[in-house]
Write an enzyme that holds these catalytic residues in place. Structure first.
Site, short mmCIF file in Angstrom:
data_model
loop_
_atom_site.label_atom_id
_atom_site.label_comp_id
_atom_site.label_asym_id
_atom_site.label_seq_id
_atom_site.Cartn_x
_atom_site.Cartn_y
_atom_site.Cartn_z
CG ASP A 131 8.54 10.12 -2.91
OD1 ASP A 131 8.17 11.04 -3.64
OD2 ASP A 131 7.76 9.46 -2.20
CB CYS A 164 8.91 -0.92 -1.67
SG CYS A 164 9.03 0.63 -0.77
CD GLU A 195 9.43 7.40 0.68
OE1 GLU A 195 8.69 7.28 -0.30
OE2 GLU A 195 9.02 7.70 1.82
CG HIS A 215 0.32 8.02 -5.37
ND1 HIS A 215 1.29 8.99 -5.29
CD2 HIS A 215 0.73 6.99 -4.60
CE1 HIS A 215 2.23 8.56 -4.46
NE2 HIS A 215 1.91 7.37 -4.02
C1 PEP Z 1 8.44 5.43 -3.21
O1 PEP Z 1 8.51 6.65 -3.02
O2 PEP Z 1 9.26 4.79 -3.90
C2 PEP Z 1 7.34 4.66 -2.63
C3 PEP Z 1 7.31 3.35 -2.72
O3 PEP Z 1 6.34 5.37 -2.03
P1 PEP Z 1 5.13 6.07 -2.83
O4 PEP Z 1 5.25 5.68 -4.28
O5 PEP Z 1 3.88 5.58 -2.21
O6 PEP Z 1 5.41 7.50 -2.59
MG MG Z 2 7.23 7.62 -1.57
#
Ligand code: PEP
Ligand code: MG
Length: 586
Positions: free
Chosen positions: A458, A505, A434, A192
């Site tokens: 994920d 995404c 995910e 993150h």
């Molecule tokens: C993902 O897991 O691809 C996602 C978009 O969620 P995050 O990166 O916030 O876990």
């Molecule tokens: Mg995710």
């Protein structure tokens, strides 16, 4: 000259000076006595340190409000509040006065005790402040030691932060006027911290393993966020080379930006919807500027990570309403809070989880913290009366989780209806895919959900059993793996069969090669960070969807990731050399 390789997580080239961040954020300082008569002078020393820390924080708050908006800058208000809080100051002062210990010991002892108490507190708002208390202690200790404080407000222009690791909150708190990039020892491509770096468009390289052991404060440094190269003490020739590269990149950026007003359409006429991923409402300005058609993923946990306390219903509502206003009729997909795993540090957990990525995170956390969850759902529903809002649940693994989450949403709808509060009763309710289990069961989910959004960050980690934040296994984190591709294909197929939308995404959607594969598998909506949007659009406009289909089909049939990715790269390079020449497929 020292060339170090890491993982590129946020594009861009930058030349600057190293600012080595305080590495030891542990609050341990040995007990040291002072002479009784020395106590007033030591109290005064503490007072000066406290005031200096507040002045830094004030400056940080002001500067980051301009850069990232009031929401993100709230982090610093908590620190300022704590430095004026008698429940923190009184014990520190009294230890100096009556126990005759150094201000360093009194500060570290008091804040450590408080941090430990917060970590054990059942209310997660307290738990989430443990890291802030540690930051605060280290700020005060560096002021007391007279060394340059860990304040990023005071750093000179063109500063590159070099640190062991950074929390997303620290990354979000950078003074953007002066901090122009960062490099860390730890971290992976989709951690993150990396995501926030992308949101801020700061070139960043993580996972260098030991750059903090090699870098010195003030040293010249080049960060290549495209390739993951970091050069310490570059020679004159290298600096000149990079200056030319920076200039060329800037020209390319300007020419890519010209695409903003053009549609994302393949050469054979397939329209692709290009949306943006955001963590803060203010990012929408950049997103719109790059031609984004809406927000495909609002990571709402950042409301939680940056606030002084857990966001109230009004905090949620105001943030969503602001997004809706800024989007001016364009769609907004709000993902419910995705806390846990890397969006907590283990220090914050009362009993640290052994496998946090397999633990109480995301929708599991929300379902176990119903009050928090319902607060958010109410706010999302209220916001839905003002614009095209969709709600999306993260990390759904079994159908019961989706049904429970939707049940809470419906209960909140009933409450609002009874209160006469407006909301959209037909709000689209979707889920992120995910987890392999969800992808494998996509056809069952497709009967109940309004849309899918594939979260490859994920999905790749869970399919390949590779921690997305661990630099030691980063080379195994390979989205173009036939196993991952099969899962994405199955999700896209299931969606097509039920005629529900499917988007992607994850960060991979911003990778031109992966974007081509997604198009080939039938995904027609991509959601990426604003800064990635121009390149993705340029790629789309050069691709033929039928050819992408054939490439994806073939890639899925390979036995190994290596064969699949070299095939994909070679094919794409032949078809669209203007995008893929010189680019390697990840
Ligand atoms: C993902 O897991 O691809 C996602 C978009 O969620 P995050 O990166 O916030 O876990
Ligand atoms: Mg995710």
């Amino acid at each position: 000259m020292n060339r170090i390789t890491g993982i590129p997580v946020s594009k861009g080239l930058v030349i600057g000076r190293v600012y080595l961040m305080e590495q030891d954020r542990s609050l341990r300082v040995g007990r040291q006595q002072i002479a009784e008569e020395d106590a007033p002078a030591q109290l005064e020393r503490f007072e000066l340190a406290r005031r200096a820390a507040i002045a830094d924080l004030d400056a940080l708050h002001e500067e980051s409000t301009g850069e990232m908006g009031e929401e993100a800058a709230k982090i610093f208000l908590f620190h300022i509040g704590a430095l004026n809080d008698p429940s923190i100051l009184t014990p520190i002062r009294s230890m100096i006065e009556t126990e005759h210990v150094t201000p360093e010991f009194a500060t570290s002892f008091t804040l450590k005790k408080l941090a430990d108490r917060f970590a054990k507190h059942p209310d997660s708002t307290f738990q989430s402040k443990v890291d802030d208390l540690r930051d605060l202690a280290s700020r005060l200790l560096s002021k007391l030691s007279g060394k340059s404080a860990a304040s990023l407000a005071a750093v000179a222009e063109n500063t590159i932060i070099v640190a062991r690791d950074l929390t997303p909150t620290q990354t979000a708190g950078f003074n953007r006027q002066h901090v122009t990039g960062f490099v860390t020892d730890l971290g992976g491509r989709t951690s993150h911290t990396a995501i926030v770096a992308g949101a801020l468009s700061l070139p960043a390289v993580v996972g260098t393993k030991d750059i903090t052991a090699q870098a010195r404060d003030g040293q010249t440094i080049i960060v290549d966020g495209n390739k993951g190269t970091v050069i310490l003490d570059p020679d004159h020739e290298t600096i000149e080379q990079y200056k030319i590269m920076i200039q060329t990149a800037e020209e390319a950026r300007i020419s890519l930006h010209e695409l903003a007003s053009l549609p994302a359409i393949t050469t054979d006429g397939e329209e692709i919807e290009l949306l943006g991923n955001i963590e803060f409402a203010d990012e929408i300005t950049h997103l719109m500027d790059e031609g984004g058609q809406g927000v495909g993923l609002f990571r709402t946990e950042f409301l939680y990570l940056t606030g002084q306390t857990a966001p109230t219903e009004e905090d949620h509502f105001n943030a969503y309403k602001r997004c809706i206003e800024m989007l001016d009729g364009k769609p907004l997909t709000i993902r419910t809070i995705d806390l846990g795993a890397d969006k907590y540090t283990q220090k914050q957990e009362e009993t640290p989880e052994r496998n946090p990525f397999l633990g109480l995170r995301s929708i599991r956390y929300s379902l176990q913290n119903q009050k928090m969850f319902r607060t958010q759902l109410r706010a999302i529903l209220r916001a839905s009366a003002f614009g095209p809002v969709k709600v999306m649940f993260p990390l759904i693994t079994n159908i019961t989780e989706f049904r429970s989450a939707r049940y809470f949403l419906h209960e909140e709808m009933e409450e609002l209806a009874e209160e006469g509060v407006e909301y959209n009763p037909n709000i689209d309710v979707g889920m992120m895919v995910e987890v392999p289990a969800a992808a494998l069961m996509a056809s069952a989910f497709a009967r109940e959900v309004d849309f899918f959004s594939v979260g490859t960050n994920d999905l790749v980690q869970y399919t390949l059993a590779v921690d997305r934040t661990n630099e030691r296994v980063a080379s195994l984190y390979t989205p173009i793996h036939p196993a991952v591709l099969r899962l994405v294909r199955d999700v896209a197929r299931a969606a097509r069969k039920r005629e529900i939308p499917v988007s992607c995404c994850g960060q991979s959607a911003a990778d031109p090669a992966f974007a081509a594969l997604l198009i080939g598998m039938g995904v027609r909506t991509l959601s990426v960070t604003a800064s990635s949007l121009p390149l993705v659009k340029r790629t789309i406009r050069a691709l033929d969807s039928k050819k992408c289909e054939r490439i994806a089909k073939r890639a899925i049939g390979f036995d190994s990731e290596a064969e699949a990715s070299s095939y994909v790269f070679n094919r794409l390079r032949k078809i669209v050399p203007e995008v893929f020449d010189g680019r390697s497929v990840r």
